[in-house]
Motif scaffolding. Structure first.
Motif, PDB file in Angstrom:
ATOM      1  N   ASP A  37      11.430  22.970  55.886  1.00  0.00           N
ATOM      2  CA  ASP A  37      10.225  23.427  55.206  1.00  0.00           C
ATOM      3  C   ASP A  37       9.375  24.184  56.219  1.00  0.00           C
ATOM      4  O   ASP A  37       9.049  23.646  57.292  1.00  0.00           O
ATOM      5  CB  ASP A  37       9.444  22.241  54.641  1.00  0.00           C
ATOM      6  N   TYR A  38       9.046  25.419  55.887  1.00  0.00           N
ATOM      7  CA  TYR A  38       8.265  26.263  56.782  1.00  0.00           C
ATOM      8  C   TYR A  38       6.796  26.202  56.406  1.00  0.00           C
ATOM      9  O   TYR A  38       6.419  26.484  55.269  1.00  0.00           O
ATOM     10  CB  TYR A  38       8.755  27.710  56.722  1.00  0.00           C
ATOM     11  N   THR A  39       5.981  25.826  57.367  1.00  0.00           N
ATOM     12  CA  THR A  39       4.531  25.874  57.225  1.00  0.00           C
ATOM     13  C   THR A  39       4.080  27.132  57.951  1.00  0.00           C
ATOM     14  O   THR A  39       4.205  27.220  59.185  1.00  0.00           O
ATOM     15  CB  THR A  39       3.868  24.626  57.831  1.00  0.00           C
ATOM     16  N   ARG A  45       2.945  32.552  53.393  1.00  0.00           N
ATOM     17  CA  ARG A  45       3.535  31.815  52.282  1.00  0.00           C
ATOM     18  C   ARG A  45       4.521  30.775  52.800  1.00  0.00           C
ATOM     19  O   ARG A  45       5.350  31.087  53.669  1.00  0.00           O
ATOM     20  CB  ARG A  45       4.288  32.762  51.350  1.00  0.00           C
ATOM     21  N   PRO A  46       4.487  29.561  52.267  1.00  0.00           N
ATOM     22  CA  PRO A  46       5.502  28.564  52.629  1.00  0.00           C
ATOM     23  C   PRO A  46       6.885  29.095  52.241  1.00  0.00           C
ATOM     24  O   PRO A  46       7.018  29.927  51.338  1.00  0.00           O
ATOM     25  CB  PRO A  46       5.138  27.344  51.792  1.00  0.00           C
ATOM     26  N   GLY A 165       3.340  28.905  63.288  1.00  0.00           N
ATOM     27  CA  GLY A 165       3.889  28.245  62.126  1.00  0.00           C
ATOM     28  C   GLY A 165       4.841  27.157  62.609  1.00  0.00           C
ATOM     29  O   GLY A 165       5.016  26.971  63.815  1.00  0.00           O
ATOM     30  N   TYR A 167       8.610  24.735  61.491  1.00  0.00           N
ATOM     31  CA  TYR A 167       9.729  24.361  60.629  1.00  0.00           C
ATOM     32  C   TYR A 167       9.972  22.874  60.801  1.00  0.00           C
ATOM     33  O   TYR A 167      10.158  22.397  61.927  1.00  0.00           O
ATOM     34  CB  TYR A 167      11.000  25.116  61.039  1.00  0.00           C
TER      35      TYR A 167
END
Length: 172
Positions: A37-39, A45-46, A165, A167
């Motif tokens: 899951d990418y923040t 955008r996620p 960001g 992951y």
């Protein structure tokens, strides 16, 4: 006139191949299939990143095939050990045309940090020409448990500004 001796390097015939360097085992946490899951940085955008990492070249390297959605980005990273410089290496390429080359001095205090230049394509274009940006990438890997790691990523732009960001990756 005498013939020069042939001194060209040849692979050994028969016998065992050169064993992989023991340092490469420090990257075993990457092996397998992961969903990440990418923040994104603020305003981004996620996304979901799917990774599949395998050994290559008799274990001398690892390669990771990745897909990022949304965006239809398909990339490959190749991880290895540079025995001359005593560093880990990572080369990245994707179907948008982005590419990068990074190094790491190894694990320190539970973190494996890769740094290096990345040419990031902004908008892909089938003509082979598009816009992009050259920036510096920092990937900070941390193993959080069996089959679970995090990669905190920083992108530093030519003007000195930085976006961050992360992951969060779980083995499937």
């Amino acid at each position: 006139m005498s013939a020069e001796p042939d001194t060209g390097a040849r692979p050994p015939r028969g016998g065992d191949p050169l064993p992989a360097p023991p340092q490469i085992r420090a990257l075993d946490f990457l092996l397998g299939s992961y969903t990440c899951d990418y923040t994104p940085p603020p305003g981004g955008r996620p996304a979901v990143l799917k990774l599949a990492t395998k050994r290559a070249m008799d274990g001398h390297y690892l390669y990771t095939d990745a897909t990022l959605e949304p965006g239809n980005v398909v990339g490959r990273s190749t991880f290895g050990w540079n025995p001359v410089d005593g560093t880990f290496i990572n080369q990245y390429h994707d179907n948008w045309g982005s590419s990068g080359s990074y190094t790491s001095s190894g694990w320190q205090d539970g973190h494996l940090v890769f740094r290096g230049p990345l040419t990031q394509v902004i908008t892909p274009n089938a003509t082979g020409r598009t816009s992009g940006v050259k920036l510096n990438l920092l990937d900070n890997y941390q193993v959080l448990g069996r089959g679970h790691f995090k990669n905190a990523t920083s992108f530093t732009f030519p003007d000195g500004s930085t976006l961050q960001g992360s992951y969060d990756c779980h083995r499937q």
